[in-house]
Design an enzyme around this catalytic site. Structure first.
Site, short mmCIF file in Angstrom:
data_model
loop_
_atom_site.label_atom_id
_atom_site.label_comp_id
_atom_site.label_asym_id
_atom_site.label_seq_id
_atom_site.Cartn_x
_atom_site.Cartn_y
_atom_site.Cartn_z
N GLY A 136 0.82 -1.21 0.00
CA GLY A 136 0.00 0.00 0.00
C GLY A 136 0.85 1.26 0.00
N SER A 137 0.41 2.26 -0.77
CA SER A 137 1.14 3.53 -0.85
C SER A 137 0.31 4.68 -0.30
CB SER A 137 1.54 3.82 -2.30
OG SER A 137 0.38 3.89 -3.13
N GLY A 138 -0.68 4.36 0.54
CA GLY A 138 -1.47 5.41 1.18
C GLY A 138 -0.71 6.01 2.35
N PHE A 139 -1.46 6.63 3.26
CA PHE A 139 -0.81 7.29 4.39
C PHE A 139 0.01 6.31 5.23
CE2 PHE A 139 -4.26 10.39 3.64
CZ PHE A 139 -3.48 11.54 3.54
N GLY A 140 -0.57 5.15 5.57
CA GLY A 140 0.13 4.20 6.41
C GLY A 140 1.38 3.66 5.75
N VAL B 10 -1.59 -7.07 -4.56
CA VAL B 10 -1.24 -8.26 -3.80
C VAL B 10 -2.41 -9.25 -3.82
CG1 VAL B 10 -0.69 -9.15 -1.50
CG2 VAL B 10 0.41 -7.06 -2.34
N ALA C 81 -7.00 9.50 8.50
CA ALA C 81 -5.62 9.52 8.01
C ALA C 81 -4.60 9.51 9.14
CB ALA C 81 -5.42 10.75 7.13
N ASP D 119 -6.80 1.63 7.95
CA ASP D 119 -8.20 1.22 7.89
C ASP D 119 -8.40 -0.28 7.96
OD1 ASP D 119 -8.89 3.86 7.64
OD2 ASP D 119 -9.09 3.81 5.45
N GLU E 106 -18.72 17.86 2.64
CA GLU E 106 -17.84 18.65 1.77
C GLU E 106 -18.27 18.56 0.31
OE1 GLU E 106 -13.80 18.37 4.54
OE2 GLU E 106 -14.21 16.81 3.06
#
Length: 481
Positions: A22-26, A90, A335, A323, A185
Site C-alpha cells: 500500500g502507498s497510502g498514508f500508512g 497483492v 488519516a 483502515d 464537503e
C-alpha cells in the site's frame, strides 16, 4: 500470464527485507520512517501514486487536478536509497514461506520478506448493495473523482440541451448519500458550483435552481463532531440551498433516481441523474486473506483483529496499520491513525531487528476532526476545542496544506484555492466520455482486458480487443447517471 522468478532467499545487500503493501498514508509514512534503517524496503501498491484522499472531493468538483493530490510514489521516495517501488496488486501472502505475491496485467511477482507492513486501506461499502456502484460512484480513488467530475459537469451540459421540464429537473438534481465529512464537503461544493461558478455560463437553464440533497440514515450531520457542530453544519448547508434529509435510508438506486425509506417507514422516490455515494467503508479484501492465512478474526467490515502493537497473533513480523486494522481500542478510520500507525510499525521493526525490547502498545494521539462546508466556513473539533466558521476554515487550510506531499503540489494547490475561493472559477472543468464511461466499459470487458494488455499470448479463444456490438451500443446508450 508471465511469472517473474522468485528472488533469492536473501536480498542482494544481505540486509533484512521489509515489504510494505500500500502507498497510502500508512504505507508511505512507514517507508519514509525507515529511510535511515539498515533494511531493504519494497513498497508494493496497485497504483503508482500516493493519494491524499481527504481532498478527492475537490478533484471531483474541479478545484484541484489529480496530480496535486496524487504525486507519484517513485518521485516521493526517489531520494530514499533503501526503498524501491513495485506496481502490482497483492493477491496472496504465504506466512510460512514469508512471501507476498503481486500481479499486474498478467505478470506475477513474488516478494520475500522478513518484516511485512500491510496498509492496503479501504474501499467504498454499499452495505451489500454492490449494484448501486454502477450509478453512484464512491469517493475512494482518482478514478472515482474523475468519473464524478464528468457526471456532475455533464449533467449541467445535458440539462442545457433538454426540452422536457421533468428531464431538466432530473438532470439538475444531485444526491449525496452519507452526511459524514466527505458527504458534507461534497454537497457544499456542488452547491457552490451551481450558485457561484456556473450561474452565468448557461443560456437555457439556471444552475442556481439545481437541487442538491444530502441523505443519511443517522439523526444528525457529522456524527463524530457532536450534536452542536453537527447542527451548525446542517444549518449552514440549508442556507447554501442544500436539502439535508436525515433518518433516510436508500433502499434502491437506478440510472434515473433512487428510492428512500424515511424513519416513519414511508418510501418515496427522488428522480436524480447524479448520485454520489459517501456512506460506509469496507477494508481491503487483503484483510480477509490474511485472516484465512493466520487465523486472526475479521469483522463484518473486513478489518482484521490486531494485537495492541499492531501485529497479528502469532506473527510478530506482520504489522497491519490504517483502515485494515481492528485495534482493541477501536480507533477511527482517519488519516492520522494510518500515519501514526505506519510510523509506529517502522519503529517496532527497527527495534526488533536491533534486538531491542519492543515498544509499548500503539496509542493513537487524536489530533481532532475537521470538515469544510463552503468557502470561508468549516467546523473543527480539536482536543475538545470546537471551532466553526472562518477560523475553522483557516485551520483546515493550514492542516491540509501541511500534509500535501511535495513543495510543487503545495504551491499549485494554493494557487488553485485562490482561484476558486477568492474568485468564482474552477481551473479543472474538463469532463470527458472516458471519465464517465471508462469504468463501465472495463467492467464489461472483464478478464479479457487484462489478457489483451499483456503483450503476450492470450488465454482466451475470442479476441478480447473486440467488443460485442451490443456491448458497444450499451456503452454509448448509457446516460451520465
Amino acid at each position: 500470464m508471465t511469472t517473474s522468478p522468485a528472488p533469492t532467499a536473501s536480498s542482494p545487500t544481505g540486509r533484512p527485507r521489509v515489504v510494505i503493501v500500500g502507498s497510502g498514508f500508512g504505507g508511505l509514512f512507514a517507508a519514509k520512517a525507515l529511510r535511515r534503517a539498515d533494511v531493504d524496503v519494497t513498497v508494493v501498491a496497485k497504483t503508482g501514486h500516493h493519494l491524499f484522499q481527504p481532498l478527492l472531493y475537490q478533484v471531483a468538483t474541479g478545484i484541484l487536478s489529480e496530480g496535486e493530490i496524487a504525486p507519484a510514489t517513485r518521485e516521493v521516495l526517489r531520494h530514499q536509497k533503501n526503498a524501491r517501488v513495485v506496481l502490482g496488486e497483492v493477491v496472496d501472502v504465504d506466512v510460512d514461506a514469508r512471501t507476498v505475491t503481486s500481479t499486474v496485467l498478467g505478470r506475477t511477482t513474488v516478494h520475500p520478506y522478513d518484516e511485512l507492513v500491510v496498509a492496503a486501506g479501504a474501499g467504498q461499502s454499499y452495505f451489500g448493495n454492490d449494484r448501486f456502484a454502477e450509478f453512484a460512484p464512491g469517493m475512494k480513488s482518482i478514478d472515482d473523482a474523475l468519473e464524478l467530475r464528468g457526471r456532475i459537469f455533464g449533467a449541467f451540459e445535458l440539462a442545457e440541451l433538454a426540452t422536457d421540464p421533468a428531464e431538466v429537473d432530473r438532470l439538475m438534481t444531485f444526491v449525496v448519500v452519507g452526511a459524514g465529512p466527505t458527504g458534507v464537503e461534497m454537497a457544499g461544493q456542488i452547491a457552490e458550483l451551481a450558485h457561484r461558478t456556473l450561474r452565468r455560463d448557461f443560456r437555457n437553464i439556471d444552475p442556481e435552481k439545481a437541487r442538491i440533497i444530502l441523505l443519511d440514515g443517522a439523526p444528525q450531520v457529522l456524527p463524530p463532531f457532536g450534536p452542536k457542530l453537527g447542527e451548525k453544519a446542517r444549518r449552514h448547508l440549508n442556507e447554501m440551498g442544500v436539502e439535508v434529509q436525515l433518518g433516510a435510508l436508500v433502499t434502491d438506486l437506478d440510472p434515473d433516481g433512487l428510492t428512500v425509506k424515511d424513519s416513519d417507514g414511508q418510501q418515496r422516490r427522488i428522480p436524480a441523474a447524479t448520485k454520489v455515494w459517501a456512506a460506509g467503508v469496507q477494508a481491503s479484501p487483503l484483510g480477509r486473506l490474511l485472516g484465512d492465512r493466520t487465523g486472526a478474526e475479521v469483522d463484518r467490515a473486513g478489518r482484521i483483529s490486531v494485537q495492541p502493537d499492531l501485529t497479528l497473533p502469532g506473527h510478530p513480523e506482520i504489522h497491519v496499520v490504517g483502515d485494515m486494522a481492528n485495534h482493541p481500542d477501536k480507533y477511527p478510520g482517519v488519516a492520522q491513525v494510518a500515519i501514526q500507525g505506519g510510523r509506529y510499525a517502522a519503529e517496532q521493526i527497527q527495534r526488533r531487528l536491533a534486538g531491542k525490547q519492543p515498544k509499548g502498545p500503539f496509542r493513537y494521539r487524536d489530533k481532532g476532526n475537521m470538515a469544510t462546508i463552503s468557502r470561508f466556513s468549516a467546523v473543527a473539533d480539536i482536543k475538545g476545542l470546537k471551532f466553526e466558521g472562518f477560523i475553522a476554515w483557516v485551520i483546515w487550510l493550514v492542516v491540509h496544506l501541511f500534509y500535501i506531499i511535495g513543495f510543487k503540489s503545495r504551491v499549485t494547490t494554493v494557487l488553485h484555492w485562490m482561484v476558486s475561493f477568492l474568485g468564482r472559477g474552477r481551473s479543472q472543468r474538463v469532463a470527458t466520455q472516458q471519465q464517465v464511461y471508462g469504468r463501465l466499459a472495463l467492467e464489461k470487458l472483464g478478464p479479457g482486458f487484462e489478457a489483451s494488455k499483456t503483450g503476450g499470448p492470450k488465454d482466451h479463444e475470442d479476441d478480447p480487443d473486440e467488443v460485442n456490438p451490443e456491448q458497444q451500443h450499451d456503452f454509448v446508450g448509457r446516460r451520465t447517471a
